[in-house]
Scaffold this active site. Structure first.
Site, PDB file in Angstrom:
ATOM      1  N   THR A  35       0.831  -1.217   0.000  1.00  0.00           N
ATOM      2  CA  THR A  35       0.000   0.000   0.000  1.00  0.00           C
ATOM      3  C   THR A  35       0.865   1.267   0.000  1.00  0.00           C
ATOM      4  O   THR A  35       0.328   2.368  -0.105  1.00  0.00           O
ATOM      5  CB  THR A  35      -0.944   0.037   1.228  1.00  0.00           C
ATOM      6  N   ALA A  75       1.414  -2.343   8.166  1.00  0.00           N
ATOM      7  CA  ALA A  75       0.164  -3.043   8.505  1.00  0.00           C
ATOM      8  C   ALA A  75      -0.917  -2.625   7.518  1.00  0.00           C
ATOM      9  O   ALA A  75      -0.809  -1.566   6.891  1.00  0.00           O
ATOM     10  CB  ALA A  75      -0.293  -2.701   9.921  1.00  0.00           C
ATOM     11  N   TYR A 141      -9.688  -5.139  12.376  1.00  0.00           N
ATOM     12  CA  TYR A 141      -8.476  -4.314  12.348  1.00  0.00           C
ATOM     13  C   TYR A 141      -8.005  -3.999  13.773  1.00  0.00           C
ATOM     14  O   TYR A 141      -6.848  -4.237  14.129  1.00  0.00           O
ATOM     15  CB  TYR A 141      -8.748  -3.020  11.563  1.00  0.00           C
ATOM     16  N   PHE A 169      -5.427   8.466  17.563  1.00  0.00           N
ATOM     17  CA  PHE A 169      -6.812   8.801  17.259  1.00  0.00           C
ATOM     18  C   PHE A 169      -6.854   9.174  15.761  1.00  0.00           C
ATOM     19  O   PHE A 169      -6.279   8.446  14.965  1.00  0.00           O
ATOM     20  CB  PHE A 169      -7.339   9.818  18.283  1.00  0.00           C
TER      21      PHE A 169
END
Ligand code: UDP
Length: 325
Positions: A35, A75, A141, A169
């Site tokens: 990615t 990840a 996730y 966050f």
């Protein structure tokens, strides 16, 4: 001093590379480009294209360098995808991290800063969220990130792996010059989508739910600038280098903004009307997510300087208009 950044070609990783370089660290990047984007990696970093689970490849990375600490970003992070393809998330996030930790221990690299998430808390019982609050993820996730946190702690007790988990966050913004930024495919995050509307790449923004128990009935989130976030990673690494004990820290601003407030702020920054329409709730969205990050401020000495959402939107807007990848 050499630091390894896994996932250094991704959104947050590529910014962490810049911050580490600016502080005089030599940076090694490992990324399999599943990615990530090669263009996002600063030329001054040494890029190894490969997989953290490839032990022969990681042996080479550790042997060719003198790595003192690792910041582990690599990840997958799409909540929706994780719910329909748990195998992909357990394999990529949990199994591959297990291999990375094994390689680190074998090469006696025992300082790790781990990219964790507010998603490990799930639906909070109260606001703001403290590090000691229950971690009950509501999606795959978040569950894989919690499993990774636990795995890292067990390597800590078994092998002396010193570790800090940073629970983020909502990360926003980009490097001020707009040279790197957020580029997911597909894009699911609020700010990039709002700015694609402002950039005439989409017709409108959908507001996912206007029946939440909040002041304007839309979801509230705690936004943090990616550069402030990356500063905290370097502080966490230095905290470990100084021999401090393993710990967990929330990273947020402590202030919440609703979806409507974010759209309004983007209208102000971009001067574009940004058409919006109400759509159904998105599954799994808690109404309010706000961090208490006092611990990171106190223990790590973290002082975020870009807490204004207009600054985050301005930097993300600069990137949206200059996007190279
Ligand atoms: N959101 C929205 N429309 C979108 C994307 C997101 O209303 O097109 C809302 C989403 O429901 C959440 C907030 O914006 O309340 C932030 O979502 P994002 O995906 O950016 O981050 P998350 O909070 O899921 O990590």
């Amino acid at each position: 001093m050499q630091v390894l950044v896994t996932g250094g070609a991704g959104y947050i990783g590529s910014h962490a590379v810049k911050v580490l370089l600016s502080k005089g660290y030599e940076v090694i990047v490992v990324d399999n480009l599943a990615t990530g984007h090669v263009e996002a990696v600063d030329d001054r970093a040494k890029l190894y294209i490969g997989d953290i689970s490839d032990e022969v490849f990681m042996d080479k990375v550790f042997k060719e360098n003198d790595i003192k600490g690792v910041i582990h970003f690599a990840a997958f992070s799409l909540v929706g995808e994780s719910m329909t393809n748990p195998y992909k998330y357990y394999e990529n996030n949990v199994s591959k991290t297990n291999k990375l930790l094994k390689s680190m221990v074998e090469h006696n690299v025992l300082n790790l800063v781990f990219s964790s998430t507010a998603a490990t808390y799930g639906e909070p019982e109260k606001t703001p969220i403290y590090e000691s609050d229950a971690q009950v993820p509501t999606n795959v996730y978040g569950q894989t990130k919690l499993a990774m946190e636990h795995m890292i702690k067990w390597y800590g007790s078994a092998h002396g792996l010193n570790n800090v988990a940073l629970r983020y966050f909502n990360v926003a913004g980009a490097l001020e010059d707009g040279s790197i930024g957020e580029a997911h495919n597909p894009e699911t995050h609020l700010i990039p989508i709002i700015l694609q509307v402002a950039n005439n790449k989409r017709a409108k923004i959908s507001i996912f739910g206007d029946d939440y128990p909040t002041k304007d009935k839309t979801c509230i989130r705690d936004y943090i600038h990616v550069l402030d976030l990356c500063e905290a990673h370097v502080l966490a690494l230095e905290y470990l280098f100084n021999g401090n004990p393993s710990d967990n820290f929330n990273l947020g601003s402590g202030e919440g903004f609703s979806v409507l407030e974010m759209i309004e702020a983007a209208r102000k920054v971009t001067g574009h009307p940004i058409p919006a329409e109400v759509a159904p709730r998105r599954a799994g969205d808690p109404a309010v997510l706000i961090a208490n990050s006092d611990k990171a401020r106190k223990v790590l000495g973290w002082v975020p300087t870009r807490e204004n959402i207009e600054i985050m939107i301005r930097d993300a807007w600069c990137w949206e208009q200059n996007k190279r990848y």
